[in-house]
Scaffold this motif. Structure first.
Motif, PDB file in Angstrom:
ATOM      1  N   ASP A 265       0.817  -1.200   0.000  1.00 50.15           N
ATOM      2  CA  ASP A 265       0.000   0.000   0.000  1.00 50.15           C
ATOM      3  C   ASP A 265       0.851   1.251   0.000  1.00 50.15           C
ATOM      4  O   ASP A 265       0.420   2.313  -0.431  1.00 50.15           O
ATOM      5  CB  ASP A 265      -0.924  -0.002   1.222  1.00 50.15           C
ATOM      6  CG  ASP A 265      -2.005  -1.060   1.081  1.00 50.15           C
ATOM      7  OD1 ASP A 265      -2.246  -1.475  -0.074  1.00 50.15           O
ATOM      8  OD2 ASP A 265      -2.576  -1.473   2.101  1.00 50.15           O
ATOM      9  N   ALA A 266       2.040   1.057   0.509  1.00 49.81           N
ATOM     10  CA  ALA A 266       2.925   2.211   0.603  1.00 49.81           C
ATOM     11  C   ALA A 266       3.354   2.686  -0.774  1.00 49.81           C
ATOM     12  O   ALA A 266       3.659   3.847  -0.971  1.00 49.81           O
ATOM     13  CB  ALA A 266       4.154   1.853   1.423  1.00 49.81           C
ATOM     14  N   ILE A 267       3.368   1.757  -1.711  1.00 51.39           N
ATOM     15  CA  ILE A 267       3.824   2.161  -3.036  1.00 51.39           C
ATOM     16  C   ILE A 267       2.768   3.059  -3.651  1.00 51.39           C
ATOM     17  O   ILE A 267       1.624   2.660  -3.821  1.00 51.39           O
ATOM     18  CB  ILE A 267       4.049   0.945  -3.928  1.00 51.39           C
ATOM     19  CG1 ILE A 267       5.112   0.049  -3.301  1.00 51.39           C
ATOM     20  CG2 ILE A 267       4.461   1.379  -5.320  1.00 51.39           C
ATOM     21  CD1 ILE A 267       5.284  -1.251  -4.016  1.00 51.39           C
ATOM     22  N   PRO A 268       3.122   4.262  -3.942  1.00 48.83           N
ATOM     23  CA  PRO A 268       2.136   5.171  -4.490  1.00 48.83           C
ATOM     24  C   PRO A 268       1.580   4.585  -5.770  1.00 48.83           C
ATOM     25  O   PRO A 268       2.328   4.103  -6.609  1.00 48.83           O
ATOM     26  CB  PRO A 268       2.933   6.440  -4.775  1.00 48.83           C
ATOM     27  CG  PRO A 268       4.254   6.266  -4.118  1.00 48.83           C
ATOM     28  CD  PRO A 268       4.453   4.832  -3.868  1.00 48.83           C
ATOM     29  N   LYS A 269       0.251   4.644  -5.890  1.00 48.19           N
ATOM     30  CA  LYS A 269      -0.380   4.012  -7.039  1.00 48.19           C
ATOM     31  C   LYS A 269       0.049   4.663  -8.334  1.00 48.19           C
ATOM     32  O   LYS A 269       0.127   4.038  -9.372  1.00 48.19           O
ATOM     33  CB  LYS A 269      -1.901   4.094  -6.898  1.00 48.19           C
ATOM     34  CG  LYS A 269      -2.421   3.183  -5.815  1.00 48.19           C
ATOM     35  CD  LYS A 269      -2.247   1.731  -6.215  1.00 48.19           C
ATOM     36  CE  LYS A 269      -2.508   0.797  -5.050  1.00 48.19           C
ATOM     37  NZ  LYS A 269      -1.355   0.742  -4.147  1.00 48.19           N
ATOM     38  N   GLN A 270       0.293   5.935  -8.263  1.00 57.57           N
ATOM     39  CA  GLN A 270       0.620   6.589  -9.507  1.00 57.57           C
ATOM     40  C   GLN A 270       2.100   6.534  -9.817  1.00 57.57           C
ATOM     41  O   GLN A 270       2.554   7.067 -10.795  1.00 57.57           O
ATOM     42  CB  GLN A 270       0.141   8.039  -9.501  1.00 57.57           C
ATOM     43  CG  GLN A 270       0.741   8.890  -8.420  1.00 57.57           C
ATOM     44  CD  GLN A 270      -0.044   8.756  -7.133  1.00 57.57           C
ATOM     45  OE1 GLN A 270      -0.141   7.677  -6.567  1.00 57.57           O
ATOM     46  NE2 GLN A 270      -0.618   9.838  -6.665  1.00 57.57           N
TER      47      GLN A 270
END
Lengths: 269, 437
Positions: A155-160
């Protein structure tokens, strides 16, 4: 002497021939006087004509007798099908409210994705792990479970955050290579050249489908080709269900947890 | 430091969700779809004039399998791959076993005998993966009509899975040929689309050619050479009535009905020139649609009845033209190498099938009505005389081998699935009839 006889014979033969010819001719001419519009003779007409009485649609689409179908259990004893969670509502094709609802329910029922707990996650997974490790001794909080931790990292990985070009290409390639062989597009339909369908796919970490493929949009559907448009979307849904579980790079799960497939057979026609 | 990271991160999170990964799937499998069609169950087997119901259940499944596999789009799985459902399972089949067998769809149903002597044949289609019931329909038939129920079930399955209408409950008329080349006996024959219920319509005593079904009823047009007067006739199979078409002192041929069955278009030859005429079946009046010195023949209506495609040599060689139904506005649509003949407009409207004559070969081809998109479908020595299935998906034609033997064949409009239609004798000049009512 012989010449005279020969002449006589020849004359006789000619006469015979003439008679024969005129008779033959007469015979040939005779039928012409009959009406020339004569129907030909068809065989056993009554027999041939019988197209059996048309099958009458029966309300009994399901067997009624001999015994009432053992109170057909509402749901068939669900066969072990981990990758195909038997949908709560039989999800119909395309723009189907029931299907949408079912999917909405499924989505709602799924554990809501936790927003990343503040502060902890950092920009990248690697750094994040290091950070967590280091902060651990000081932390008052109880130790995390590994799964939670993984989830947090994801979740930490920014989606964009953009996939690298190579990663994106690899992922697309991997998905395409697994879906395409499972797709039987209805080639040959009158409107196939104009038709595409987009489905949203949600997968579990193990590559199984987390929810029935969700209909997003379709091009080329008209009032006149609804049956074909529906069948078209179904072939796409079937392709996904048939091919699951997908084998995809685990480290890129955040990117393939949910994605869209645009089924477009135009190049195949 | 950590705090800075966190702030930065939160800022990033706050940005609205980014575009999702979207992947184009532009290729797929051309393989036939595996389908499970186990024997249809019955309760306790009951004897009927058509056989006992358990045996009928097997035969119904066989007919459906044969129909679907004949399309080239479906591959019925061998019966041993799974257990046939029982009566109680028709509404709740054990999908797991069909998934294991790799079936994507399941066709099942039942056969029961009713007290009044009729049979009820149920037909249900399931999607094996979604476990969804896609279609269900029952049919009550006389014992003599049980095959039609199997064809209707096939049509339901086919149309639900392909989105196109079916074509299995239909018939074919053709010319059956026998005897030596020099003394050929030709008889009209009619049969179900799958070759069953084959019957000869004529004895062969007189030469009868070019049989064509009316798209709306049990009526045929044909060309008869009776009394050396080659001319068109209409024959009603229901009543046995025959009606000569028009009154011409010369040859009339190549007839074909309009989509509503009210008009017959055909050619009339006078002094080496043939023109297209239209005959009104009810009023028995004829009007001429084309004129001039060229050979205009093989007319065929568009499904909306507004246009007619035909062949003509008015441009120097035999080519296809499309004109309005009143004969006006003819436009050439076939170009390219070779000649083009015997056009037939698809009931679907999107294509015209015809015979492409080129390099000493006759081949079946399709072209769009505007002349674009010509495709050759077959590549044999002599394939000719195309005729469309009622749904405009399959083309029936006759093939003559180099040894002179002729047979009926069909091909999918995609150019796949070139297959022989079984006939008891040699066969030519087929025409596919409409879906039965």
């Amino acid at each position: 002497m012989t010449e005279g006889r020969a002449l006589g014979i020849a004359a006789g033969l000619h006469l015979l021939l003439l008679v024969a010819l005129s008779l033959g001719l007469a015979g040939a001419i005779a039928p012409e006087s009959e009406p020339d519009v004569t129907p030909i003779e068809f065989l056993d007409v009554s027999d041939v004509a019988t197209v059996t009485t048309p099958p009458k649609p029966s309300m009994e689409a399901a067997p009624q007798d001999p015994e009432p179908p053992a109170a057909a259990p509402e749901m068939p004893e669900a066969p072990p099908a981990p990758q195909v969670p038997s949908p709560p509502t039989p999800a119909k094709a395309a723009p189907d409210v029931a299907a949408q609802d079912a999917i909405a329910e499924a989505v709602a029922a799924a554990p809501a994705r936790q927003p990343p707990s503040k502060a902890k996650p950092a920009a990248t997974a690697g750094q994040n792990a290091a950070l967590v490790d280091r902060s651990k001794p000081k932390a008052a909080a109880k130790p995390r479970e590994t799964e939670d931790f993984e989830k947090t990292v994801e979740d930490a990985i920014p989606k964009q955050a953009k996939l690298s070009a190579i990663q994106a290409a690899t992922l697309e390639q991997a998905i395409r290579a697994q879906i395409a062989p499972c797709w039987n597009p209805p080639i040959g339909g009158a409107d196939v050249a104009e038709m595409t369908a987009v489905l949203r796919i949600r997968l579990n970490r193990d590559g199984t489908v987390a929810a029935p493929p969700e209909f997003v949009s379709q091009s080329g559907a008209t009032a006149g080709n609804q049956a074909y448009a529906r069948a078209f979307v179904e072939t796409a849904r079937r392709a996904v269900l048939r091919c699951a579980p997908l084998q995809l790079p685990a480290d890129l799960f955040p990117y393939w947890r949910e994605f869209e497939l645009n089924f477009d057979p135009r190049l195949m026609t | 430091m950590i705090r800075t990271f966190a702030a930065l991160f939160l800022a990033l999170i706050a940005v609205p969700a980014a575009a999702q990964l979207r992947i184009d799937i532009t290729s797929g499998s051309q393989a036939a779809m595996p389908v499970a069609i186990p024997a249809f169950p019955t309760g306790a087997p009951v004897a009927t004039p058509a056989g006992n119901t358990a045996e009928l259940g097997r035969q119904v499944a066989d007919i459906i399998s044969n129909n679907l596999s004949g399309t080239g789009l479906f591959r019925p799985l061998p019966a041993g791959a799974f257990a046939a459902p029982t009566m109680n399972q028709v509404n709740a089949p054990p999908f797991g076993s069909f998934r294991t067998a790799a079936a994507q769809a399941l066709v099942t149903g039942f056969v029961t005998a009713n007290p009044d002597g009729t049979l009820t044949i149920g037909c249900t289609l399931y999607d094996v993966f979604s476990e969804e019931k896609l279609a269900a329909q029952g049919f009550t038939v006389t014992p003599a009509g049980w095959r039609r129920a199997a064809h209707k079930c096939s049509d339901i399955v086919y149309s639900r899975l392909t989105g196109e209408s079916g074509y299995f409950d239909s018939r074919i008329v053709y010319v059956a040929e026998s005897g030596p080349r020099t003394k050929r006996v030709k008889r009209l024959a009619v049969m179900d689309q799958d070759g069953a219920n084959h019957r000869f319509l004529t004895s062969g005593a007189s030469l009868v050619l070019m049989p064509r079904f009316s798209p709306v009823n049990e009526t045929l047009s044909y060309m008869s050479f009776q009394n050396d007067r080659p001319r068109m006739w209409i024959y009603n199979m229901g009543t046995g009535q025959q009606q000569p078409v028009g009154d011409f002192d010369s040859m009339s041929f190549a007839g074909r009905f309009s989509p509503d069955g009210r008009t017959l278009v055909f050619s009339v030859t006078r002094a080496g020139n043939s023109d297209i005429h239209a005959y009104d079946v009810a009023s028995r009046t004829t009007r001429r649609l084309t004129s001039g010195n060229s050979i205009d023949t093989s007319p065929s209506f568009s499904p909306d009845g507004r246009a007619i495609v035909f062949e003509s040599d008015r441009g120097g060689s035999q080519q296809l033209y499309v004109m309005n139904a009143d004969g006006s506005g003819a436009q050439r649509i076939s170009f390219g190498e070779g000649r083009a003949g015997s056009p037939v407009w698809s009931p679907r409207g999107d294509l015209i099938a015809f015979t492409r004559i080129q390099g000493g070969k006759f081949r079946i081809a399709v072209i769009r009505p505007d002349g674009s998109g010509e495709r050759l479908l077959t590549d044999s020595w002599q394939d000719e005389g195309p005729s469309w299935s009622p749904n405009g998906r399959v083309i029936l034609f006759s093939r003559t081998e180099r040894n002179g033997r002729s047979s009926l064949r069909s091909i999918d409009l995609t150019g796949r699935n070139d297959r022989r239609i079984p006939t008891p004798l040699e066969a030519s000049d087929p025409a596919w009839g409409p879906l039965l009512r």
